[in-house]
Design a protein around this motif. Structure first.
Motif, PDB file in Angstrom:
ATOM      1  N   THR A 175       0.842  -1.191   0.000  1.00 60.68           N
ATOM      2  CA  THR A 175       0.000   0.000   0.000  1.00 60.68           C
ATOM      3  C   THR A 175       0.882   1.247   0.000  1.00 60.68           C
ATOM      4  N   ALA A 176       0.349   2.312  -0.556  1.00 65.31           N
ATOM      5  CA  ALA A 176       1.054   3.592  -0.528  1.00 65.31           C
ATOM      6  C   ALA A 176       0.741   4.363   0.744  1.00 65.31           C
ATOM      7  N   VAL A 177      -0.208   3.874   1.541  1.00 62.81           N
ATOM      8  CA  VAL A 177      -0.605   4.529   2.786  1.00 62.81           C
ATOM      9  C   VAL A 177       0.353   4.112   3.899  1.00 62.81           C
ATOM     10  N   SER A 178       0.849   5.074   4.659  1.00 63.14           N
ATOM     11  CA  SER A 178       1.795   4.790   5.726  1.00 63.14           C
ATOM     12  C   SER A 178       1.180   5.149   7.076  1.00 63.14           C
ATOM     13  N   GLU A 179       0.812   4.127   7.847  1.00 62.89           N
ATOM     14  CA  GLU A 179       0.233   4.344   9.180  1.00 62.89           C
ATOM     15  C   GLU A 179       0.796   3.324  10.150  1.00 62.89           C
ATOM     16  N   GLY A 180       0.710   3.642  11.428  1.00 63.43           N
ATOM     17  CA  GLY A 180       1.164   2.728  12.456  1.00 63.43           C
ATOM     18  C   GLY A 180       0.142   1.636  12.730  1.00 63.43           C
ATOM     19  N   ASN A 181       0.442   0.786  13.703  1.00 63.39           N
ATOM     20  CA  ASN A 181      -0.479  -0.288  14.078  1.00 63.39           C
ATOM     21  C   ASN A 181      -1.779   0.298  14.616  1.00 63.39           C
ATOM     22  N   GLN A 182      -2.902  -0.265  14.161  1.00 55.94           N
ATOM     23  CA  GLN A 182      -4.207   0.234  14.591  1.00 55.94           C
ATOM     24  C   GLN A 182      -5.104  -0.911  15.044  1.00 55.94           C
ATOM     25  N   LYS A 183      -5.782  -0.726  16.169  1.00 56.11           N
ATOM     26  CA  LYS A 183      -6.816  -1.671  16.591  1.00 56.11           C
ATOM     27  C   LYS A 183      -8.094  -1.327  15.835  1.00 56.11           C
ATOM     28  N   LEU A 184      -8.642  -2.292  15.115  1.00 56.28           N
ATOM     29  CA  LEU A 184      -9.805  -2.045  14.268  1.00 56.28           C
ATOM     30  C   LEU A 184     -11.102  -2.586  14.852  1.00 56.28           C
ATOM     31  N   ALA A 185     -11.045  -3.725  15.496  1.00 56.49           N
ATOM     32  CA  ALA A 185     -12.268  -4.329  16.052  1.00 56.49           C
ATOM     33  C   ALA A 185     -11.923  -5.101  17.314  1.00 56.49           C
ATOM     34  N   SER A 186     -12.693  -4.861  18.356  1.00 62.86           N
ATOM     35  CA  SER A 186     -12.470  -5.535  19.634  1.00 62.86           C
ATOM     36  C   SER A 186     -13.808  -5.969  20.208  1.00 62.86           C
ATOM     37  N   ARG A 187     -13.743  -6.746  21.266  1.00 65.77           N
ATOM     38  CA  ARG A 187     -14.950  -7.145  21.997  1.00 65.77           C
ATOM     39  C   ARG A 187     -14.647  -7.087  23.483  1.00 65.77           C
ATOM     40  N   TYR A 188     -15.713  -7.081  24.283  1.00 67.15           N
ATOM     41  CA  TYR A 188     -15.525  -7.125  25.723  1.00 67.15           C
ATOM     42  C   TYR A 188     -15.182  -8.550  26.157  1.00 67.15           C
ATOM     43  N   THR A 189     -14.385  -8.678  27.217  1.00 68.47           N
ATOM     44  CA  THR A 189     -14.055  -9.997  27.742  1.00 68.47           C
ATOM     45  C   THR A 189     -15.275 -10.608  28.423  1.00 68.47           C
ATOM     46  N   ILE A 190     -15.298 -11.925  28.431  1.00 71.33           N
ATOM     47  CA  ILE A 190     -16.349 -12.640  29.162  1.00 71.33           C
ATOM     48  C   ILE A 190     -15.753 -13.113  30.490  1.00 71.33           C
ATOM     49  N   ASP A 191     -16.617 -13.414  31.441  1.00 72.48           N
ATOM     50  CA  ASP A 191     -16.162 -13.716  32.804  1.00 72.48           C
ATOM     51  C   ASP A 191     -15.165 -14.864  32.855  1.00 72.48           C
ATOM     52  N   SER A 192     -15.360 -15.886  32.035  1.00 69.48           N
ATOM     53  CA  SER A 192     -14.516 -17.079  32.113  1.00 69.48           C
ATOM     54  C   SER A 192     -13.075 -16.835  31.671  1.00 69.48           C
ATOM     55  N   GLU A 193     -12.807 -15.738  30.958  1.00 68.50           N
ATOM     56  CA  GLU A 193     -11.457 -15.481  30.462  1.00 68.50           C
ATOM     57  C   GLU A 193     -10.771 -14.313  31.164  1.00 68.50           C
ATOM     58  N   LYS A 194     -11.481 -13.602  32.004  1.00 67.87           N
ATOM     59  CA  LYS A 194     -10.903 -12.430  32.652  1.00 67.87           C
ATOM     60  C   LYS A 194      -9.760 -12.815  33.588  1.00 67.87           C
ATOM     61  N   LYS A 195      -8.672 -12.046  33.502  1.00 67.90           N
ATOM     62  CA  LYS A 195      -7.511 -12.276  34.346  1.00 67.90           C
ATOM     63  C   LYS A 195      -7.430 -11.271  35.494  1.00 67.90           C
ATOM     64  N   GLY A 196      -8.412 -10.388  35.569  1.00 65.25           N
ATOM     65  CA  GLY A 196      -8.445  -9.378  36.614  1.00 65.25           C
ATOM     66  C   GLY A 196      -9.521  -8.363  36.295  1.00 65.25           C
ATOM     67  N   GLU A 197      -9.765  -7.466  37.233  1.00 71.30           N
ATOM     68  CA  GLU A 197     -10.848  -6.508  37.054  1.00 71.30           C
ATOM     69  C   GLU A 197     -10.581  -5.523  35.923  1.00 71.30           C
ATOM     70  N   HIS A 198      -9.327  -5.343  35.557  1.00 73.30           N
ATOM     71  CA  HIS A 198      -8.989  -4.405  34.492  1.00 73.30           C
ATOM     72  C   HIS A 198      -8.870  -5.084  33.124  1.00 73.30           C
ATOM     73  N   ASP A 199      -9.087  -6.394  33.097  1.00 75.88           N
ATOM     74  CA  ASP A 199      -9.004  -7.151  31.840  1.00 75.88           C
ATOM     75  C   ASP A 199     -10.370  -7.088  31.157  1.00 75.88           C
ATOM     76  N   LYS A 200     -10.562  -6.085  30.307  1.00 78.51           N
ATOM     77  CA  LYS A 200     -11.898  -5.807  29.796  1.00 78.51           C
ATOM     78  C   LYS A 200     -12.082  -6.025  28.296  1.00 78.51           C
ATOM     79  N   VAL A 201     -10.982  -6.119  27.545  1.00 73.04           N
ATOM     80  CA  VAL A 201     -11.117  -6.119  26.084  1.00 73.04           C
ATOM     81  C   VAL A 201     -10.226  -7.170  25.434  1.00 73.04           C
ATOM     82  N   ARG A 202     -10.700  -7.767  24.348  1.00 71.54           N
ATOM     83  CA  ARG A 202      -9.909  -8.632  23.488  1.00 71.54           C
ATOM     84  C   ARG A 202      -9.946  -8.059  22.078  1.00 71.54           C
ATOM     85  N   VAL A 203      -8.779  -7.922  21.460  1.00 75.35           N
ATOM     86  CA  VAL A 203      -8.691  -7.373  20.106  1.00 75.35           C
ATOM     87  C   VAL A 203      -8.891  -8.492  19.092  1.00 75.35           C
TER      88      VAL A 203
END
Length: 224
Positions: free
Chosen positions: A110-138
């Motif tokens: 591509t001719a476009v020059s950009e850094g790493n970008q998060k495009l789509a994420s979801r909220y964590t579910i209870d069974s995978e949480k590693k702590g109270e601040h573990d809220k998102v999975r990319v």
């Protein structure tokens, strides 16, 4: 591994050796701007681990992390959306590799020059949480300037199609590239939030009290 690294270098790519945990085995940032054949031979001499492709400088990757997909996530919907915005001819040329964790890397020029970008994420579910601040999975993100990805022939990494390799990686137009970025963002499940850190300051607003269109109508004739 060194022979594969030399082949990729001759095709114009920058590669570095890594261990199986994706950690670089050299000072890789020095090679982002330029990398000689002697550099490649030196850093890959005796290396039997994994290989990474430096992204940026015309190379961008859509990193699809299917290990975080839940039951309602369907990878075919993403491929279908790519097909719809790119068309059959361009879509069929995309270089796609499968990762060790079951995900995918969609690689293109591509001719476009950009850094790493998060495009789509979801909220964590209870069974995978590693702590109270573990809220998102990319789920979907780009690898662009100052990034790298593991590639074949690293263990566990394969080409999705043996007919499409780094020798014939496609170049997307700015429009095509922006279209697939927009498609990826549509899969985002995180609600945008705004946190006000300071109390608002009262500001006196001066003006006629008329709306923009009212002021325009009064200052212009119908012909204007």
């Amino acid at each position: 591994m060194i022979n594969e690294a030399i082949k990729l270098h001759q095709l114009g790519f920058k590669v570095i050796p890594t261990d199986n945990d994706k950690r670089p085995k050299c000072q890789w940032k020095a090679y982002q701007d330029s990398q000689s054949l002697e550099d490649v031979k030196s850093i890959f001499n005796g290396h039997n681990g994994s290989m990474a492709l430096l992204t940026g400088k015309g190379i961008e990757v859509i990193d699809i992390d299917t290990k975080y997909f839940l039951e309602h996530h369907d990878i075919t919907k993403l491929w279908d959306a790519f097909f719809d915005v790119l068309g059959e001819e361009t879509y069929s040329k995309l270089l796609i590799t499968q990762t060790q964790s079951g995900g995918y890397h969609c690689i293109y020029r591509t001719a476009v020059s950009e850094g790493n970008q998060k495009l789509a994420s979801r909220y964590t579910i209870d069974s995978e949480k590693k702590g109270e601040h573990d809220k998102v999975r990319v789920l979907l993100e780009t690898r662009g300037e100052n990034g790298y990805i593991l590639i074949p022939p690293s263990e566990g990494y394969t080409f999705d199609s043996p007919l499409i390799t780094f020798a014939n990686i496609p170049t997307l137009t700015d429009h095509e590239r922006n279209c697939i970025i927009a498609v990826c963002r549509e899969f985002d499940e995180i609600e945008e939030t705004y946190t006000q850190t300071k109390a608002p300051i009262a500001v006196e607003v001066l003006g006629s009290g008329k709306s923009t269109i009212e002021a325009f109508n009064e200052a212009h004739t119908p012909i204007e």
